[in-house]
Motif scaffolding. Structure first.
Motif, mmCIF file in Angstrom:
data_model
loop_
_atom_site.group_PDB
_atom_site.id
_atom_site.type_symbol
_atom_site.label_atom_id
_atom_site.label_comp_id
_atom_site.label_asym_id
_atom_site.label_seq_id
_atom_site.Cartn_x
_atom_site.Cartn_y
_atom_site.Cartn_z
ATOM 1 N N LEU A 10 -72.982 12.713 -21.658
ATOM 2 C CA LEU A 10 -73.642 11.258 -21.919
ATOM 3 C C LEU A 10 -74.282 10.669 -20.820
ATOM 4 C CD1 LEU A 10 -70.600 9.897 -23.752
ATOM 5 C CD2 LEU A 10 -72.703 10.374 -24.772
ATOM 6 N N ALA A 11 -73.851 10.930 -19.536
ATOM 7 C CA ALA A 11 -74.632 10.388 -18.440
ATOM 8 C C ALA A 11 -75.887 11.134 -17.966
ATOM 9 C CB ALA A 11 -73.677 10.446 -17.250
ATOM 10 N N SER A 12 -76.041 12.436 -18.577
ATOM 11 C CA SER A 12 -77.250 13.229 -18.212
ATOM 12 C C SER A 12 -78.138 13.006 -19.549
ATOM 13 C CB SER A 12 -76.765 14.691 -18.180
ATOM 14 O OG SER A 12 -76.402 15.437 -19.123
ATOM 15 N N LYS A 13 -77.748 12.310 -20.518
ATOM 16 C CA LYS A 13 -78.503 12.034 -21.875
ATOM 17 C C LYS A 13 -78.778 13.408 -22.747
ATOM 18 C CE LYS A 13 -80.634 7.783 -20.446
ATOM 19 N NZ LYS A 13 -81.726 7.006 -20.173
ATOM 20 N N SER A 14 -77.740 14.276 -22.416
ATOM 21 C CA SER A 14 -77.692 15.575 -23.154
ATOM 22 C C SER A 14 -77.041 15.478 -24.339
ATOM 23 C CB SER A 14 -77.198 16.717 -22.411
ATOM 24 O OG SER A 14 -77.618 16.815 -21.196
ATOM 25 N N TYR A 15 -77.658 14.594 -25.119
ATOM 26 C CA TYR A 15 -77.083 14.277 -26.505
ATOM 27 C C TYR A 15 -76.946 15.358 -27.442
ATOM 28 C CZ TYR A 15 -77.939 9.648 -24.610
ATOM 29 O OH TYR A 15 -78.355 8.606 -23.683
ATOM 30 N N HIS A 16 -77.807 16.313 -27.449
ATOM 31 C CA HIS A 16 -77.607 17.525 -28.341
ATOM 32 C C HIS A 16 -76.482 18.453 -27.831
ATOM 33 C CE1 HIS A 16 -79.620 18.846 -24.568
ATOM 34 N NE2 HIS A 16 -79.004 20.137 -24.736
ATOM 35 N N ARG A 17 -75.724 18.168 -26.833
ATOM 36 C CA ARG A 17 -74.491 18.968 -26.350
ATOM 37 C C ARG A 17 -73.104 18.270 -26.732
ATOM 38 N NH1 ARG A 17 -74.357 18.998 -20.689
ATOM 39 N NH2 ARG A 17 -72.457 20.240 -20.994
ATOM 40 N N ILE A 18 -73.260 16.792 -27.333
ATOM 41 C CA ILE A 18 -72.277 16.281 -27.750
ATOM 42 C C ILE A 18 -71.293 16.870 -28.651
ATOM 43 C CG2 ILE A 18 -71.262 13.752 -28.608
ATOM 44 C CD1 ILE A 18 -73.732 12.687 -27.279
ATOM 45 N N ALA A 19 -71.859 17.063 -29.752
ATOM 46 C CA ALA A 19 -71.098 17.719 -31.046
ATOM 47 C C ALA A 19 -70.378 18.903 -30.729
ATOM 48 C CB ALA A 19 -71.976 17.916 -32.289
ATOM 49 N N ASP A 20 -71.021 19.730 -30.046
ATOM 50 C CA ASP A 20 -70.389 20.983 -29.465
ATOM 51 C C ASP A 20 -69.096 20.757 -28.408
ATOM 52 O OD1 ASP A 20 -70.048 23.846 -29.308
ATOM 53 O OD2 ASP A 20 -71.050 23.936 -27.401
ATOM 54 N N ILE A 21 -69.505 19.769 -27.540
ATOM 55 C CA ILE A 21 -68.492 19.522 -26.542
ATOM 56 C C ILE A 21 -67.103 19.011 -27.174
ATOM 57 C CG2 ILE A 21 -67.831 18.050 -24.647
ATOM 58 C CD1 ILE A 21 -70.719 18.290 -23.646
ATOM 59 N N CYS A 22 -67.490 17.923 -28.051
ATOM 60 C CA CYS A 22 -66.277 17.274 -28.928
ATOM 61 C C CYS A 22 -65.447 18.191 -29.779
ATOM 62 C CB CYS A 22 -66.761 16.127 -29.549
ATOM 63 S SG CYS A 22 -67.231 14.806 -28.636
#
Length: 197
Positions: A10-22
């Motif tokens: 979130l801090a790095s605005k890598s929003y494309h990674r959020i779903a995979d991380i969660c």
């Protein structure tokens, strides 16, 4: 539970990674038998799937969220409203769902980034599907006022006919694949052979 990978994304605005991380964190938590029900970032998790245009996974996640959690956290339902509009291809409704909720600071940045990305996706859809389109329809697809939609389209090279209120779409130039001339390949081979010997 260590949410630092999510916080970092979130801090790095890598929003494309959020779903995979969660998804990975959720599997880890389930494997370890930890109860995460009330503190899980469901809204962000849903947004992550929506951001990468994975509506099927968002639907699955929505069905997993306990009813009382959905009821007690209206932001989760507001995120899912975006997902519903995407599912039903209610393009204008996506923008309405984004605008009609007062997002938390945490979700606001992701929603704003998704809104910008979604507008670009819709614009690309218009480019591929239309040669001319009304300003009114364009504004619906892009979630903008008619004036803003016309200005946006003109900035992308489209032309506007003020009398008919129609836009003429500027098609993207498609790069043509170059064919390799066999005689040139033969000369190159001979040249390389000559250099080596």
């Amino acid at each position: 539970m260590d949410f630092s990978p999510l916080t970092d994304a979130l801090a790095s605005k890598s929003y494309h990674r959020i779903a995979d991380i969660c998804d990975k964190l959720m599997l880890q938590v389930a494997y370890e038998g930890i109860s995460f029900r009330d503190e899980w970032p469901y809204a962000i998790h849903l947004l992550g799937h929506i951001y990468v245009d994975d509506i099927n996974s968002a639907r699955f996640l929505w069905k997993m969220i306990p009813f009382d959690v959905k009821e007690s956290k209206p932001e989760i339902s507001a995120v899912w409203k975006i997902g519903q509009r995407l599912w039903t291809k209610d393009y204008g409704g996506v923008h309405e769902a984004i605008r009609e909720f007062n997002w938390s600071p945490e979700c606001h940045t992701v929603v704003a980034a998704f809104s910008e990305l979604y507008t670009k996706r819709m614009f690309e859809l218009l480019v591929s599907a239309y040669s001319t389109i009304s300003i009114q329809d364009t504004s619906l697809f892009l979630g903008m006022s008619e004036d803003d939609a016309a200005n946006y389209a003109v900035q992308q090279g489209w032309t506007v006919d003020a009398a008919s209120r129609m836009l003429t779409v500027k098609k993207q130039v498609v790069a043509k694949e170059q064919k390799l001339d066999p005689s040139k390949l033969q000369r190159l081979t001979e040249y390389v052979f000559h250099l080596e010997h």
